[in-house]
Scaffold this motif. Structure first.
Motif, mmCIF file in Angstrom:
data_model
loop_
_atom_site.group_PDB
_atom_site.id
_atom_site.type_symbol
_atom_site.label_atom_id
_atom_site.label_comp_id
_atom_site.label_asym_id
_atom_site.label_seq_id
_atom_site.Cartn_x
_atom_site.Cartn_y
_atom_site.Cartn_z
ATOM 1 N N VAL A 48 8.428 1.995 -9.648
ATOM 2 C CA VAL A 48 9.314 2.370 -8.548
ATOM 3 C C VAL A 48 9.684 1.129 -7.742
ATOM 4 N N VAL A 49 10.646 1.279 -6.852
ATOM 5 C CA VAL A 49 11.103 0.178 -6.007
ATOM 6 C C VAL A 49 10.399 0.264 -4.658
ATOM 7 N N ALA A 50 9.838 -0.843 -4.214
ATOM 8 C CA ALA A 50 9.143 -0.866 -2.928
ATOM 9 C C ALA A 50 10.135 -0.833 -1.776
ATOM 10 N N PHE A 51 9.847 -0.035 -0.777
ATOM 11 C CA PHE A 51 10.637 0.006 0.452
ATOM 12 C C PHE A 51 9.877 -0.800 1.493
ATOM 13 N N LEU A 52 10.362 -1.990 1.773
ATOM 14 C CA LEU A 52 9.633 -2.909 2.651
ATOM 15 C C LEU A 52 10.344 -3.115 3.977
ATOM 16 N N GLU A 53 10.877 -2.049 4.520
ATOM 17 C CA GLU A 53 11.486 -2.107 5.838
ATOM 18 C C GLU A 53 10.546 -1.486 6.864
ATOM 19 N N LYS A 54 10.617 -1.965 8.076
ATOM 20 C CA LYS A 54 9.732 -1.464 9.126
ATOM 21 C C LYS A 54 10.389 -0.277 9.830
ATOM 22 N N THR A 55 9.692 0.831 9.834
ATOM 23 C CA THR A 55 10.148 2.031 10.527
ATOM 24 C C THR A 55 9.080 2.435 11.534
ATOM 25 N N VAL A 56 9.341 3.504 12.256
ATOM 26 C CA VAL A 56 8.347 4.004 13.209
ATOM 27 C C VAL A 56 7.046 4.333 12.489
ATOM 28 N N GLU A 57 7.190 4.855 11.261
ATOM 29 C CA GLU A 57 6.004 5.244 10.491
ATOM 30 C C GLU A 57 5.206 4.045 9.983
ATOM 31 N N SER A 58 5.759 2.844 10.109
ATOM 32 C CA SER A 58 5.074 1.663 9.573
ATOM 33 C C SER A 58 4.152 0.999 10.578
ATOM 34 N N ASP A 59 3.975 1.605 11.740
ATOM 35 C CA ASP A 59 3.059 1.035 12.730
ATOM 36 C C ASP A 59 1.680 0.849 12.100
ATOM 37 N N GLY A 60 1.121 -0.337 12.272
ATOM 38 C CA GLY A 60 -0.178 -0.637 11.683
ATOM 39 C C GLY A 60 -0.087 -1.297 10.329
ATOM 40 N N PHE A 61 1.121 -1.322 9.761
ATOM 41 C CA PHE A 61 1.304 -1.900 8.433
ATOM 42 C C PHE A 61 2.300 -3.062 8.436
ATOM 43 N N SER A 62 2.751 -3.458 9.618
ATOM 44 C CA SER A 62 3.807 -4.466 9.716
ATOM 45 C C SER A 62 3.404 -5.797 9.093
ATOM 46 N N LYS A 63 2.163 -6.212 9.305
ATOM 47 C CA LYS A 63 1.730 -7.501 8.754
ATOM 48 C C LYS A 63 1.702 -7.472 7.229
ATOM 49 N N ILE A 64 1.335 -6.334 6.656
ATOM 50 C CA ILE A 64 1.321 -6.220 5.196
ATOM 51 C C ILE A 64 2.741 -6.243 4.656
ATOM 52 N N TYR A 115 -2.339 0.989 1.317
ATOM 53 C CA TYR A 115 -0.886 0.793 1.268
ATOM 54 C C TYR A 115 -0.533 -0.388 0.372
ATOM 55 N N PHE A 116 -1.238 -1.484 0.562
ATOM 56 C CA PHE A 116 -1.006 -2.692 -0.230
ATOM 57 C C PHE A 116 -1.211 -2.404 -1.720
ATOM 58 N N ILE A 117 -2.345 -1.787 -2.051
ATOM 59 C CA ILE A 117 -2.682 -1.503 -3.452
ATOM 60 C C ILE A 117 -1.700 -0.510 -4.056
ATOM 61 N N HIS A 118 -1.355 0.526 -3.304
ATOM 62 C CA HIS A 118 -0.421 1.531 -3.806
ATOM 63 C C HIS A 118 0.935 0.905 -4.127
ATOM 64 N N THR A 119 1.413 0.030 -3.264
ATOM 65 C CA THR A 119 2.698 -0.636 -3.497
ATOM 66 C C THR A 119 2.653 -1.467 -4.771
ATOM 67 N N ILE A 120 1.612 -2.253 -4.939
ATOM 68 C CA ILE A 120 1.490 -3.112 -6.115
ATOM 69 C C ILE A 120 1.388 -2.295 -7.392
ATOM 70 N N THR A 121 0.518 -1.275 -7.387
ATOM 71 C CA THR A 121 0.299 -0.522 -8.626
ATOM 72 C C THR A 121 1.520 0.292 -9.023
ATOM 73 N N GLN A 122 2.168 0.963 -8.092
ATOM 74 C CA GLN A 122 3.308 1.800 -8.479
ATOM 75 C C GLN A 122 4.521 0.981 -8.892
#
Length: 217
Positions: free
Chosen positions: A12-28, A135-142
């Motif tokens: 799949v294609v990673a969605f690497l944009e920051k949204t409200v739901e991405s709080d806590g994951f911005s650095k990743i 989140y990091f692992i899921h993005t890489i594996t998928q």
């Protein structure tokens, strides 16, 4: 035997944009955007189903000048995939990267990531990491692994890639992708592997494929 299908949770294609739901994951997200695999994570060509089907229906492994190749026909034209062509087309600077880290190193580095299920098994589980690592692992594996099911698990190869990215080491992702494509030809369970990447390879070699109207969504 039925014709192989796309596995919609694979490559799949990673969605690497920051949204409200991405709080806590911005650095990743920032880290992945700056990483060596950013293009491979986000490349999103139009996938023409018939192109992918033709490739896998005709693909065979050949050795030319001591270099292994995947050769196939798409629209009666030859498409050749090698480790080096994958590296070039996906902008992966990984020629000097490791194939797989030693098991002792994998266990040591996963412990540094506070992996909560220490064991000597060669399968690792996403559920035993913090939400950020999940989140990091899921993005890489998928996006990058050869898996199409059981997304809670990942292999030694994926563990090596994850650790190498996290510790700024080189992992030979190009070789991993090539090797699993070759292995896939002999596999008992077939699906249309790496459609995003394969469409990039086809487009690079054959040019505009928009005459094909059957699009994978």
């Amino acid at each position: 035997m039925s014709s192989p299908k796309f596995a919609k949770t694979h490559n799949v294609v990673a969605f690497l944009e920051k949204t409200v739901e991405s709080d806590g994951f911005s650095k990743i997200i920032d880290f992945l955007k700056a990483s060596s695999v950013h293009y491979a994570l986000t490349v999103n060509p139009i996938i023409y189903t018939s192109c992918i089907e033709q490739f896998w229906a005709t693909a065979k492994v050949q050795t030319v000048n001591r270099v292994r190749q995947l050769q196939a026909l798409v629209d009666k034209k030859r498409v050749i995939v090698t480790e080096s062509s994958i590296r070039r087309d996906l902008y992966l600077d990984d020629a000097e990267g490791t194939d797989c880290l030693p098991m002792a190193t994998i266990f040591e580095e996963l412990a540094r990531m506070r992996y909560e299920k220490p064991s000597q098994k060669l399968t690792f589980y996403k559920a035993f990491f913090s939400p950020q690592w999940k989140y990091f692992i899921h993005t890489i594996t998928q996006c990058l692994s050869a898996k199409s099911t059981a997304w809670n698990e990942f292999s030694c190869s994926m563990a090596s890639l994850i650790i190498c990215l996290a510790t700024n080491q080189k992992f030979n992702l190009s070789k991993y992708i090539f090797d699993v494509m070759v292995k896939h030809l002999d596999g008992g369970v077939k699906f249309l592997m790496y459609p995003h990447f394969l469409q990039v390879f086809i487009n690079q070699q054959l040019g505009d494929m928009s005459t094909h109207k059957n699009i994978f969504c």
